[in-house]
Design an enzyme around this catalytic site. Structure first.
Site, PDB file in Angstrom:
ATOM      1  N   HIS A 131       0.833  -1.207   0.000  1.00  0.00           N
ATOM      2  CA  HIS A 131       0.000   0.000   0.000  1.00  0.00           C
ATOM      3  C   HIS A 131       0.869   1.259   0.000  1.00  0.00           C
ATOM      4  CE1 HIS A 131      -3.215   2.809   0.866  1.00  0.00           C
ATOM      5  NE2 HIS A 131      -2.592   3.203   1.958  1.00  0.00           N
ATOM      6  N   ARG A 140       4.284  10.326  -5.815  1.00  0.00           N
ATOM      7  CA  ARG A 140       5.648  10.859  -5.816  1.00  0.00           C
ATOM      8  C   ARG A 140       6.421  10.300  -6.997  1.00  0.00           C
ATOM      9  NH1 ARG A 140       4.696  10.128  -0.371  1.00  0.00           N
ATOM     10  NH2 ARG A 140       5.711   8.117  -0.434  1.00  0.00           N
ATOM     11  N   GLU A 197     -10.785   1.965   3.238  1.00  0.00           N
ATOM     12  CA  GLU A 197      -9.476   1.358   3.488  1.00  0.00           C
ATOM     13  C   GLU A 197      -9.713   0.054   4.231  1.00  0.00           C
ATOM     14  OE1 GLU A 197      -6.911   4.305   5.369  1.00  0.00           O
ATOM     15  OE2 GLU A 197      -6.316   5.028   3.384  1.00  0.00           O
ATOM     16  N   ASP A 231     -11.481   2.188   7.307  1.00  0.00           N
ATOM     17  CA  ASP A 231     -11.077   3.559   7.622  1.00  0.00           C
ATOM     18  C   ASP A 231     -11.434   4.455   6.430  1.00  0.00           C
ATOM     19  OD1 ASP A 231      -9.882   5.680   8.903  1.00  0.00           O
ATOM     20  OD2 ASP A 231      -7.874   5.193   8.182  1.00  0.00           O
ATOM     21  N   GLN A 238      -8.025  14.924   1.610  1.00  0.00           N
ATOM     22  CA  GLN A 238      -6.736  14.487   2.165  1.00  0.00           C
ATOM     23  C   GLN A 238      -5.560  15.131   1.416  1.00  0.00           C
ATOM     24  OE1 GLN A 238      -6.332  10.217   2.075  1.00  0.00           O
ATOM     25  NE2 GLN A 238      -4.361  10.206   3.114  1.00  0.00           N
ATOM     26  N   TYR A 242      -3.261  17.524   3.997  1.00  0.00           N
ATOM     27  CA  TYR A 242      -2.389  16.702   4.847  1.00  0.00           C
ATOM     28  C   TYR A 242      -0.992  17.274   5.079  1.00  0.00           C
ATOM     29  CZ  TYR A 242       0.717  14.528   1.380  1.00  0.00           C
ATOM     30  OH  TYR A 242       1.680  14.287   0.443  1.00  0.00           O
TER      31      TYR A 242
HETATM   32 CA    CA Z   1      -6.006   4.103   7.363  1.00  0.00          CA
END
Ligand code: CA
Length: 411
Positions: A131, A140, A197, A231, A238, A242
């Site tokens: 993940h 990235r 998630e 989750d 996000q 973040y």
């Molecule tokens: Ca999580």
């Protein structure tokens, strides 16, 4: 191991499981376990003298939360589970008309399952290498997908406990701030990238003191059992929020837990060797023995019209950092744990694309839409969709499972 209670084929709730939960029915709420499709009220068991040889406080199961029971220690919870295993077996001492005439037994369709723990603190790790790698590649650089710290420590953050709900609780699509691609100022509105998630969470059943570091060799004493955990995440929120402190409103609007705590005793036969850790970890993260678990995990998306598509089949055995290392790392600075704390694994992705644990990865940032059986497509989760997670272990004819971890999105 047979029971006098009928157990349907492929039931999660065999006599090898006997998980702990809490149920409600009318005015009653109590701690329970389950065999097949039968709920067994542990308070009524105590009232009817089933636990007379175990040193239990009165009314310990007359509660909708397991915290006080877990705090009694594993010797007690093991004794209760073993007592039930004996009593509920075919020809066991609960297999008699007197016991069957009590309020101990209920059909699972007649009860509502409740969130069985008062969660104090919730921590979310990021312990699946696959993940972390996938996210690193997407956002990235494929050559440097893992950040420099990732192979040296189990990355985690502190989440929010107030919005953790039990399976079946509807989930509101969150509003928030996002930055449109190529835009120069943020906009406000419902998330367009609502994701799940796939995670497994562990429940702390023994407190530690401030200043006390728990060694990997002691960590299992502190873990009461495991649950499935979704989750929920809003990826567009996000992405904008973040930096630099990590997840906030993209995560804390809701997380869904399965209703049952599967004990570490039930999971014991399903231990599995974890991935090789290279480079070598620091001494406090070294461990002896087999610390991963072979838990099959699936995710289905079910539309509001009932059309269902399996989108993932992963396994907890893929986790790079195991729960003992997570606990050792969490407490190495002296941070204390309390009974009822919840530690989630982080999204569990496997090595192949059919084993990814989030829509972000499954649809690869929106570039590979998932085709549903009704011809519609998904890159993220739509209003009316239900995300349904399941987890089970199976070996040598022995099967145990977690029950469902379901949540439906409402606009
Ligand atoms: Ca999580």
């Amino acid at each position: 191991m047979d029971s006098f209670i009928q157990i349907p084929k492929d039931s999660d709730f065999t006599m090898f499981n006997l998980p702990y939960g809490a149920y409600g029915k009318g005015d009653v709420a109590a701690i329970c376990t389950r065999v097949g499709d039968t709920i067994i009220d542990l308070h009524e068991c105590q009232v009817n003298n089933v636990f007379d040889n175990i040193d239990l406080p009165r009314d310990i199961f007359n509660s909708r939360y397991l915290n006080d029971f877990m705090a009694l220690g594993k010797d007690i919870s093991k004794a209760v589970r073993q007592r039930l295993q004996r009593g509920l077996s075919l020809g066991g001492d609960m297999d008699n008309a007197t016991i069957k005439n009590t309020d101990i037994f209920h059909s699972s369709v007649d009860v509502t399952m409740l969130l069985p723990i008062q969660i104090g603190d919730y921590t979310d790790f990021y312990s699946s290498r696959e993940h972390a790698y996938n996210v690193g590649v997407m956002f990235r650089d494929p050559a440097n997908a893992l950040l420099p710290n990732w192979l040296h420590l189990p990355v985690g953050y502190h989440g929010r406990a107030s919005s953790i709900v039990v399976s079946g609780t509807p989930i509101h699509r969150p509003n928030g701030q996002t930055m449109p691609d190529g835009g120069d100022k943020p906009v406000f509105g419902p998330t367009k990238q609502l994701d799940f998630e796939l995670e497994v969470a562990f429940v702390i059943g023994k407190e530690s003191k401030m200043g006390q570091a728990i060694a990997t060799s002691e960590a299992e004493d502190y873990i009461f059992g495991a649950m499935l955990f979704n989750d929920w995440s809003a990826r567009d929120i996000q992405k904008w929020e973040y930096v630099p402190l990590g997840p906030f409103l993209a995560k804390n609007f809701a997380s869904t837990l399965s209703p049952w705590i599967v004990t570490m005793d039930a999971l014991e036969p399903f231990r599995h060797v974890g991935p090789i850790q290279e480079p070598e970890v620091l001494d406090y993260l070294k461990f002896k023995g087999i610390k991963n678990y072979d838990i099959n995990l699936t995710v289905d998306i079910i539309t509001k019209n009932g059309v269902k598509k399996n989108v993932s089949h992963s396994n907890f055995k893929y986790m790079y950092w195991n729960i003992c290392q997570q606990l050792a790392h969490h407490t190495v600075n002296g941070c204390n744990l309390r009974v009822g704390d919840l530690l989630a694994s982080g999204t569990i992705s496997g090595p192949t694309s059919d084993a990814y644990g989030s829509m972000l990865e499954i649809a690869w940032k929106g570039s590979k839409p998932v085709l549903m059986p009704d011809g519609t497509t998904r890159t993220f989760i739509l209003d009316g969709d239900t995300v349904s997670m399941h987890g089970w272990c199976e070996k040598n004819g022995r099967r145990i499972g977690f029950g469902e971890c379901d949540g439906t999105i409402i606009g």
